[in-house]
Design a protein around this motif. Structure first.
Motif, PDB file in Angstrom:
ATOM      1  N   ARG A  27       0.733  -1.204  -0.073  1.00  0.00           N
ATOM      2  CA  ARG A  27      -0.011   0.122  -0.087  1.00  0.00           C
ATOM      3  C   ARG A  27       0.933   1.392  -0.002  1.00  0.00           C
ATOM      4  O   ARG A  27       2.114   1.244   0.245  1.00  0.00           O
ATOM      5  CB  ARG A  27      -0.993  -0.038   1.080  1.00  0.00           C
ATOM      6  CG  ARG A  27      -2.074  -1.208   1.067  1.00  0.00           C
ATOM      7  CD  ARG A  27      -2.801  -1.230   2.362  1.00  0.00           C
ATOM      8  NE  ARG A  27      -3.699  -0.271   2.479  1.00  0.00           N
ATOM      9  CZ  ARG A  27      -4.959   0.179   1.772  1.00  0.00           C
ATOM     10  NH1 ARG A  27      -5.355  -0.956   0.952  1.00  0.00           N
ATOM     11  NH2 ARG A  27      -5.638   1.225   1.947  1.00  0.00           N
ATOM     12  N   TYR A 168      -3.263   3.846   1.080  1.00  0.00           N
ATOM     13  CA  TYR A 168      -4.062   3.685  -0.081  1.00  0.00           C
ATOM     14  C   TYR A 168      -3.596   2.157  -1.143  1.00  0.00           C
ATOM     15  O   TYR A 168      -2.411   1.867  -0.974  1.00  0.00           O
ATOM     16  CB  TYR A 168      -3.794   4.781  -0.932  1.00  0.00           C
ATOM     17  CG  TYR A 168      -4.165   6.232  -0.248  1.00  0.00           C
ATOM     18  CD1 TYR A 168      -5.376   6.733   0.085  1.00  0.00           C
ATOM     19  CD2 TYR A 168      -2.915   6.884   0.204  1.00  0.00           C
ATOM     20  CE1 TYR A 168      -5.655   8.015   0.691  1.00  0.00           C
ATOM     21  CE2 TYR A 168      -3.234   8.006   0.658  1.00  0.00           C
ATOM     22  CZ  TYR A 168      -4.293   8.591   0.869  1.00  0.00           C
ATOM     23  OH  TYR A 168      -4.360   9.932   1.873  1.00  0.00           O
ATOM     24  N   GLU A 172      -5.767   3.322  -6.085  1.00  0.00           N
ATOM     25  CA  GLU A 172      -6.551   4.445  -5.564  1.00  0.00           C
ATOM     26  C   GLU A 172      -5.949   5.466  -5.111  1.00  0.00           C
ATOM     27  O   GLU A 172      -6.237   6.311  -4.270  1.00  0.00           O
ATOM     28  CB  GLU A 172      -7.456   3.924  -4.335  1.00  0.00           C
ATOM     29  CG  GLU A 172      -8.613   2.587  -4.954  1.00  0.00           C
ATOM     30  CD  GLU A 172      -9.167   1.896  -3.635  1.00  0.00           C
ATOM     31  OE1 GLU A 172      -8.768   2.271  -2.530  1.00  0.00           O
ATOM     32  OE2 GLU A 172     -10.067   1.267  -3.919  1.00  0.00           O
ATOM     33  N   CYS A 173      -4.563   5.376  -5.042  1.00  0.00           N
ATOM     34  CA  CYS A 173      -3.585   6.386  -4.554  1.00  0.00           C
ATOM     35  C   CYS A 173      -3.361   7.752  -5.101  1.00  0.00           C
ATOM     36  O   CYS A 173      -3.379   7.937  -6.387  1.00  0.00           O
ATOM     37  CB  CYS A 173      -2.009   5.949  -4.643  1.00  0.00           C
ATOM     38  SG  CYS A 173      -1.047   6.921  -3.522  1.00  0.00           S
TER      39      CYS A 173
END
Length: 199
Positions: A27, A168, A172-173
């Motif tokens: 992530r 994230y 979706e970052c």
């Protein structure tokens, strides 16, 4: 020492990094704690760990234990504050264990410490090591809690500061969408080097 004062020490020593980081989990996050950067200053290491140990004064802690590598200095200074012994657990063939002749007396009261807790995995491993060695885990502590309040070690837990872990999925970052390159902590210096910080 207030949470804000703790964070100010982390910031002035370059230990609280802001940017775009690729975490071990895969992530992405905009903040990363590199506690080694604050612990390299004995003054701050002693001050923070003394505060960390304070709630456990008078609880007959005989040993403070931490995981290698991040928990070694924290355990040493917390043990000094509590006038206790200091040991650390390390991995051997992928399994956390006590080496170097470290032993615990049956029922010896142990405080398990770490620099940063996110999932709590390393702390749980050290707890298991302590219990297998015959020790009694009297509590746990960390300089920084990034678990969003989700860790439960089944014993008292104290953190100097709690900082929500915002992360994230890569797809979706928002930092990726802004075109900011992701840095894997430890792969290069994502923040400028600091000299000796001013008090």
């Amino acid at each position: 020492m207030t949470s804000q004062e703790v964070l100010q020490i982390f910031e002035k020593t370059g230990a609280m990094l802001k940017g775009h980081f690729l975490l071990t989990s895969g992530r992405h996050s905009d903040r990363y704690f590199q506690c080694a950067r604050v612990l390299q200053y004995p003054r701050y290491c002693e001050e923070l760990c003394r505060e960390l140990a304070a709630p456990f004064q008078g609880r007959e802690i005989g040993v403070v234990a931490g995981p290698a590598m991040g928990g070694i200095l924290v355990a040493y200074e917390a043990a000094r504050a509590l006038q206790a012994r200091n040991i650390f657990a390390e991995r051997e063939n992928g399994v956390m264990t006590l080496r170097r002749g470290f032993q615990l007396a049956p029922g010896e009261r142990v405080l398990v410490v770490e620099d940063v807790v996110t999932t709590g995995g390393s702390v749980r491993e050290v707890i298991d090591v302590v219990r297998r060695a015959g020790g009694l885990v009297a509590g746990t502590a960390a300089l920084v809690d990034r678990s969003n309040g989700t860790v439960d070690f089944g014993v008292p837990f104290h953190a100097l500061v709690t900082v929500p872990a915002v992360s994230y999925a890569p797809e979706e970052c928002p930092l990726c969408r802004r075109g900011l390159p992701a840095v894997k902590p430890g792969s290069r210096q994502p923040a400028p080097a600091h000299g000796t910080p001013k008090a």
